[in-house]
Design an enzyme around this catalytic site. Structure first.
Site, PDB file in Angstrom:
ATOM      1  N   PHE A 111       3.241  41.351  17.261  1.00  0.00           N
ATOM      2  CA  PHE A 111       3.077  41.743  15.850  1.00  0.00           C
ATOM      3  C   PHE A 111       4.016  40.988  14.918  1.00  0.00           C
ATOM      4  O   PHE A 111       3.790  40.924  13.715  1.00  0.00           O
ATOM      5  CB  PHE A 111       3.250  43.260  15.694  1.00  0.00           C
ATOM      6  CG  PHE A 111       4.650  43.708  15.364  1.00  0.00           C
ATOM      7  CD1 PHE A 111       5.636  43.779  16.328  1.00  0.00           C
ATOM      8  CD2 PHE A 111       4.976  44.066  14.069  1.00  0.00           C
ATOM      9  CE1 PHE A 111       6.912  44.194  16.023  1.00  0.00           C
ATOM     10  CE2 PHE A 111       6.260  44.485  13.741  1.00  0.00           C
ATOM     11  CZ  PHE A 111       7.222  44.549  14.719  1.00  0.00           C
ATOM     12  N   LYS A 112       5.078  40.407  15.478  1.00  0.00           N
ATOM     13  CA  LYS A 112       6.040  39.729  14.606  1.00  0.00           C
ATOM     14  C   LYS A 112       5.421  38.551  13.856  1.00  0.00           C
ATOM     15  O   LYS A 112       5.910  38.134  12.817  1.00  0.00           O
ATOM     16  CB  LYS A 112       7.265  39.309  15.406  1.00  0.00           C
ATOM     17  CG  LYS A 112       8.031  40.552  15.869  1.00  0.00           C
ATOM     18  CD  LYS A 112       9.402  40.266  16.372  1.00  0.00           C
ATOM     19  CE  LYS A 112      10.220  41.543  16.522  1.00  0.00           C
ATOM     20  NZ  LYS A 112       9.722  42.441  17.578  1.00  0.00           N
ATOM     21  N   ASP A 113       4.306  38.039  14.385  1.00  0.00           N
ATOM     22  CA  ASP A 113       3.611  36.959  13.673  1.00  0.00           C
ATOM     23  C   ASP A 113       3.144  37.394  12.281  1.00  0.00           C
ATOM     24  O   ASP A 113       3.078  36.567  11.370  1.00  0.00           O
ATOM     25  CB  ASP A 113       2.372  36.503  14.455  1.00  0.00           C
ATOM     26  CG  ASP A 113       2.727  35.763  15.743  1.00  0.00           C
ATOM     27  OD1 ASP A 113       3.781  35.114  15.789  1.00  0.00           O
ATOM     28  OD2 ASP A 113       1.925  35.849  16.700  1.00  0.00           O
ATOM     29  N   LEU A 116       6.220  36.796  10.281  1.00  0.00           N
ATOM     30  CA  LEU A 116       6.884  35.494  10.378  1.00  0.00           C
ATOM     31  C   LEU A 116       5.979  34.317  10.040  1.00  0.00           C
ATOM     32  O   LEU A 116       6.467  33.254   9.646  1.00  0.00           O
ATOM     33  CB  LEU A 116       7.535  35.336  11.749  1.00  0.00           C
ATOM     34  CG  LEU A 116       8.812  36.184  11.863  1.00  0.00           C
ATOM     35  CD1 LEU A 116       9.272  36.301  13.311  1.00  0.00           C
ATOM     36  CD2 LEU A 116       9.938  35.601  11.003  1.00  0.00           C
TER      37      LEU A 116
END
Ligand SMILES: *Cc1c(COP(=O)(O)O)cnc(C)c1O
Length: 462
Positions: A111-113, A116
């Protein structure tokens, strides 16, 4: 829109400066001076928007006219155009009371995409606009590094160095970082632990001369841009449930580590999204479960679990919640945090605890329970949860009220954590993008854990 510090000692600053500042200069965290309110009419107008258009509306509220709308539109279109699913963050129904919000369709399958990809493009935009090189320095226990590198690889005006603990991240995580061959990326594999990496980063950022010389920038989850990007999918998921005829009492369950993701949900609620409850799921590192249930915030002993991205004892975004819990009283927050530094704990009075329990319900998931949840849901629904998502789903099983509909945030693709999945004997086929990593050459430098050595490497690279 201006941003101020939770500790009150930073002059109100614009959006771009807030993004560049990362951690507030007074040691606090940046928050919007006032949270924009979204009316029922606005919600109505947003219901049919695509993910990228919804993100554009949310960022327009927060970027306060600093970024022209066409530029902002290009930033969100570029950021979410890299996702493999046309809906970006699709919602899957498992049963009438449980939906899964899949946040893992970005380049690194975590999910960090979502945040980021946007932050990478935003840094690139700022670099062009200010005609300066941006040097990003960060430490990772796995997901953040891969995602941050993917967000900026090959981008002009940006150089990124990521430290990770040598041989202490999952195989897929390591390959995702180290098979990138762009010249603006440097991977340092540190002989030591994640804590060693974090300490080195902290020391380098504290070295004012070094920080100034290179305009060092951070990518960790305290960056305000990351949180804002994450509020978008709460709105998006809510609208998808509405379309399916779900009315009222929608709660979100969030696998939590640094409190960034769930704080984004809290912010969406403060903006006016009618979220019923936020369910806070932890693993055996349960400082936040204890805070919600007992009113005491105190790190315990570190436990290694199947959900390593949540193996955190001090939640770096927690201070933002304290700020709102104490009625936006920065002096009260500064004094609580000073107390935490001196005594290693914060205890809140009973009346505040009541408020906390109105905002959140919390549950800490044991290791075996995490694996049981993966096995159980795979058996019943043929749906494979990764160990982080499984913690969120286990929290729904434990905490759900009669008639409540829960959206469990799915924070990673199960292929990233095959080591845990295999313990329940569940075979999975890797997505081709992950399978292909195993045949690529790796680019990384193994280094000892001294600041001097790492600083020398950076001087050469920057
Ligand atoms: C980072 C991460 C989390 C925790 O999110 P926070 O914002 O730190 O609370 C949960 N799951 C996965 C897969 C992650 O990478």
């Amino acid at each position: 829109m201006k941003y101020i510090s939770t500790r009150g000692q930073v002059a109100p600053t614009g959006f771009i400066d807030a993004v560049l500042m990362g951690l507030a200069d007074d040691g606090g965290l940046l928050v919007p001076q006032s949270v924009p309110k979204v009316t029922a009419d606005t919600l109505q107008a947003w219901r049919k928007l695509s993910y990228a258009d919804l993100a554009l509306e949310v960022f327009s509220l927060y970027a306060g006219g600093e970024i022209p709308r066409e530029e902002l539109k290009k930033l969100v279109d570029d950021s979410y155009g890299t996702f493999r699913h046309e809906e970006v963050t699709p919602v899957r129904k498992l049963n009438d009371n449980l939906y899964v919000l899949e946040l893992f369709h970005g380049p690194t399958f975590a999910f960090k995409d979502v945040a980021l990809q946007f932050l990478g493009n935003l840094y690139s935009y700022i670099s062009r606009r200010t005609k300066s090189i941006i040097h990003i320095l960060g430490a990772t226990s796995g997901d953040t590094g891969a995602s941050a590198i993917e967000g900026v690889r090959g981008k002009e005006g940006i150089r990124i160095c990521i430290l990770h603990p040598h041989n202490k991240v999952s195989k897929v995580q390591e390959l995702q970082m180290t098979t990138v061959d762009d010249a603006n990326v440097l991977n340092l594999a540190v002989e030591g632990t994640f804590d060693d990496c974090q300490r080195i980063i902290k020391d380098l950022f504290a070295d004012v001369g070094f920080k100034r010389k290179y305009h060092l920038r951070a990518i960790n989850s305290i960056n305000i841009a990351r949180l804002l990007a994450q509020t978008v999918y709460y709105f998006y998921a809510y609208f998808r449930l509405e379309e399916q005829g779900v009315k009222g009492n929608v709660s979100f369950s969030v696998p939590t580590g640094n409190f960034g993701d769930i704080f984004a949900g809290y912010l969406a609620k403060r903006m006016g999204l009618p979220i019923h409850r936020l369910l806070l799921a932890t693993n055996e590192n349960n400082i936040l479960e204890r805070f919600v249930n007992e009113g005491v915030y105190q790190p315990g002993e570190f436990r290694g679990t199947y959900s390593p991205s949540m193996d955190i004892q001090v939640a770096s975004n927690f201070e933002r919640y304290l700020y709102y819990l104490y009625g936006e009283d920065a002096a009260a927050v500064a004094s609580l945090m000073a107390g935490f530094k001196a005594e290693g704990r914060i205890e809140i009075p009973a009346e505040k605890r009541k408020q906390v329990q109105a905002d959140f319900a919390a549950y800490g998931v044991r290791n075996e329970e995490c694996l049981d949840t993966i096995g159980g849901y795979h058996g019943r629904y043929g749906y494979l949860l990764d160990p982080h998502t499984a913690c969120g789903v286990a929290a729904v099983d434990k905490l759900a009220e009669q008639g409540e509909v829960a959206v469990a945030l799915s924070t990673a693709h199960p292929a990233k954590f095959d080591e845990a999945i295999r313990l329940r004997g569940i075979p999975q086929t890797f997505p081709p993008q992950i399978q292909a990593l195993f045949d690529k050459p790796q680019f990384r430098t193994v280094v000892g854990g001294t600041n001097v050595e790492i600083q020398a490497r950076l001087e050469k690279f920057f």
